[in-house]
Design an enzyme around this catalytic site. Sequence first.
Site, PDB file in Angstrom:
ATOM      1  N   GLU A   8      28.351  33.801  43.881  1.00  0.00           N
ATOM      2  CA  GLU A   8      27.849  34.225  43.335  1.00  0.00           C
ATOM      3  C   GLU A   8      26.739  33.059  42.031  1.00  0.00           C
ATOM      4  OE1 GLU A   8      27.648  38.046  39.299  1.00  0.00           O
ATOM      5  OE2 GLU A   8      28.961  37.691  41.229  1.00  0.00           O
TER       6      GLU A   8
ATOM      7  N   HIS B  96      22.327  33.333  34.275  1.00  0.00           N
ATOM      8  CA  HIS B  96      22.014  33.969  35.678  1.00  0.00           C
ATOM      9  C   HIS B  96      20.637  33.968  36.849  1.00  0.00           C
ATOM     10  CE1 HIS B  96      23.983  36.022  39.039  1.00  0.00           C
ATOM     11  NE2 HIS B  96      22.863  36.847  39.185  1.00  0.00           N
TER      12      HIS B  96
ATOM     13  N   LYS C 146      35.098  43.212  35.810  1.00  0.00           N
ATOM     14  CA  LYS C 146      34.606  42.375  36.976  1.00  0.00           C
ATOM     15  C   LYS C 146      34.232  40.402  36.228  1.00  0.00           C
ATOM     16  CE  LYS C 146      30.569  41.237  40.092  1.00  0.00           C
ATOM     17  NZ  LYS C 146      29.708  40.910  39.620  1.00  0.00           N
TER      18      LYS C 146
ATOM     19  N   ASP D  79      45.436  35.644  47.899  1.00  0.00           N
ATOM     20  CA  ASP D  79      45.356  37.214  48.577  1.00  0.00           C
ATOM     21  C   ASP D  79      44.055  37.630  47.454  1.00  0.00           C
ATOM     22  OD1 ASP D  79      44.885  39.996  49.010  1.00  0.00           O
ATOM     23  OD2 ASP D  79      47.302  39.475  49.876  1.00  0.00           O
TER      24      ASP D  79
END
Length: 423
Positions: free
Chosen positions: A84, A376, A262, A278
């Site tokens: 991202e 972004h 998130k 993990d």
Amino acid sequence: MSEKTSRISGFHTWSVEDRIARVADFAGLGEGERTQLAAPSNIGAELGDHMIENFITTIAIPVGVATNLKVDGRDVLVPMATEESSVVAAVGNSARQCYESGGFTTSMSGTEMIAQIQLLDVPDPHRARLVILERQAEIAEICNACDPVLVRLGGGFRGLEVRLVDTPTGTMVVTHIIVDTRDAMGANAVNTMAERLAPDIARWTGGTTLLRILSNLADRRVVRARATWTAEAIGGEKVRDAMVAAYQFADNDPYRAATHNKGIMNGISAVVLATGNDTRAVEAGAHAYAARTGRYRSLTTWEVTAEGHLAGAIELPLAVGLVGGAVKIHPTARALLAILKPGSAEELARVIASVGLAQNFGAMKALATDGIQKGHMSLHAHNIAFAAGAVGEEVGEVARRIIAAKAINEEAAGRALADLRGQ
């Protein structure tokens, strides 16, 4: 030609080359796609085949390095694996803005993990609970015998909890064994102990044991990080107050909190992945922890200090390790850990929490000022230009043109590239 079928007997025993050929035939892949699947990566086919079942290829995720981080007085460069745009840049920029005020200060509750043993068909669950608790010394011996190496390293059994869980089908007796797993994430160690202990618990209580598995709500492995950004460094009191209002929105509305958290995990998962840990376990634990009060809330807190500065803090479980699993056998993960040089799993967790806080600062500041899309989408525009076929210096120029046109999509990039080449 025979009918295509996904029923392939013994696929796992085939060579990697034969698996690729069969998959390519099944899917009708072209030569370019077949070649891409067989392309070498930074792990060999032999290792990949050892790590997972039915291996055919690898998928590369870019790894960047976040700069400017100071954690507990130590300057660190932090590898981050993510696809991202803007994630790595946000962490570095956020860390730079609090570097002069001391960077990040952290603490951790410990390195203990929980394994659960589910007990069913118990006619007297309250008595069963006490029977299990009375056996704590014996349970400690059974658990520690499962992993003498862990015990020699200072870890091992630390405690016992027994919970009564009411369900529509009756009361379950759930035993928690608490184990210090030291520099390992610890799943294999605690699962082995739970498997070994389950028959004894069934015998002592007369019940039937069913599930024996760790909990990813690792609330005995909670890490905390905090930092202060001066009002001057972040653009003044108006920006500070807007960021606090953004946090208040997230902490009181689960729809906002889901995206807020998130964003935090954008940073955390990138470091977890880069270090061979993990990501799914860490993400599950973090989101469960965010809901521990009965509603889903922010993993961070933000407030104004007495001096008028912005103070942020993060608190979440982070079960990560430096030994075992992919951490031990993935050569790139080992190389990236060599950049970070954590002295222990606890130190790694402290750095990861700091990255999560920095990521949250960057996202909230962007949202509270220019909006998330400005930075972004500027980075995303380069990806769009590349996807449209731009190469070399064309990528930057095509990105500049579609940003100026406020049309950041592949069709616009294609037109801009055609115009550029026509010139």
